[in-house]
Design an enzyme around this catalytic site. Sequence first.
Site, PDB file in Angstrom:
ATOM      1  N   TYR A 126      50.180  -4.069-118.585  1.00 51.42           N
ATOM      2  CA  TYR A 126      48.833  -3.566-118.850  1.00 51.42           C
ATOM      3  C   TYR A 126      47.979  -4.650-119.511  1.00 51.42           C
ATOM      4  CZ  TYR A 126      50.678   1.137-117.947  1.00 51.42           C
ATOM      5  OH  TYR A 126      51.257   2.244-117.367  1.00 51.42           O
ATOM      6  N   ASN A 149      42.866   6.157-111.068  1.00 52.39           N
ATOM      7  CA  ASN A 149      42.962   5.572-109.735  1.00 52.39           C
ATOM      8  C   ASN A 149      42.863   6.655-108.652  1.00 52.39           C
ATOM      9  OD1 ASN A 149      43.564   4.108-107.433  1.00 52.39           O
ATOM     10  ND2 ASN A 149      45.595   3.495-108.098  1.00 52.39           N
ATOM     11  N   CYS A 157      48.952   1.273-108.616  1.00 53.18           N
ATOM     12  CA  CYS A 157      49.037   1.456-110.063  1.00 53.18           C
ATOM     13  C   CYS A 157      50.477   1.644-110.528  1.00 53.18           C
ATOM     14  CB  CYS A 157      48.142   2.594-110.527  1.00 53.18           C
ATOM     15  SG  CYS A 157      48.382   4.156-109.671  1.00 53.18           S
ATOM     16  N   HIS A 158      51.378   1.973-109.610  1.00 54.15           N
ATOM     17  CA  HIS A 158      52.796   2.091-109.976  1.00 54.15           C
ATOM     18  C   HIS A 158      53.392   0.733-110.358  1.00 54.15           C
ATOM     19  CE1 HIS A 158      52.765   1.317-105.612  1.00 54.15           C
ATOM     20  NE2 HIS A 158      53.912   0.696-105.805  1.00 54.15           N
ATOM     21  N   GLU A 184      60.192  -0.651-103.401  1.00 54.47           N
ATOM     22  CA  GLU A 184      59.734  -2.040-103.335  1.00 54.47           C
ATOM     23  C   GLU A 184      60.768  -3.034-103.860  1.00 54.47           C
ATOM     24  OE1 GLU A 184      55.800  -2.526-104.912  1.00 54.47           O
ATOM     25  OE2 GLU A 184      54.995  -0.882-103.694  1.00 54.47           O
TER      26      GLU A 184
END
Length: 192
Positions: A126, A149, A157-158, A184
Amino acid sequence: MDSDVRFEGAPRGPGRVEWAVVGGGIGPLLLAATDQGLVSVVFHARETVRDRALRGLAARLGAEPSPARRDGTGPLAEPIRQLEAYFAGDLRVFDLPLDWSLSSGFNRQVLQELEATVPYGTVVGYGDLADRVGRPGAAQAVGAAMGSNPLPVVVPCHRVVESDGGLGGFGGGLETKRRLLALEGVLPQPLF
């Protein structure tokens, strides 16, 4: 975006808004698009959440959303195809027109920076994201931007985590965030 379905930014004039609920590795997603591009992705889009999100979109965008075309054409055809490929593990970069009308100011700036600079399979803190937009020390404001978002998954945003390695918050729920990061390759796949 969380199940409260908040939208930010000024309402626009009327235009076409199409919607569809699609499956994914994380449960049903409501997708909405205008002629400008994908405008909204909402997690956990079962009937109650879906209906609340559609009412919010109508109020914010000044047009009553209509179901997507069944013939595979229209503004949602490509977003649906790309999300299916992403969840199948076959797509790492979304190449979609995005309609940013549900976000503005600092939140839009942060989300656009995230979308442009944090690729598949990576994470950012962040505070690091706050530094990237020229606002050192604004980690909490970045967290608020992530919570606002309107395009989660596509605007990833993850991929924003705490500097100490913690997952941080997530409007779709921490289990959803874990599953996206596992997809991912950032986290190990769940054992069951």
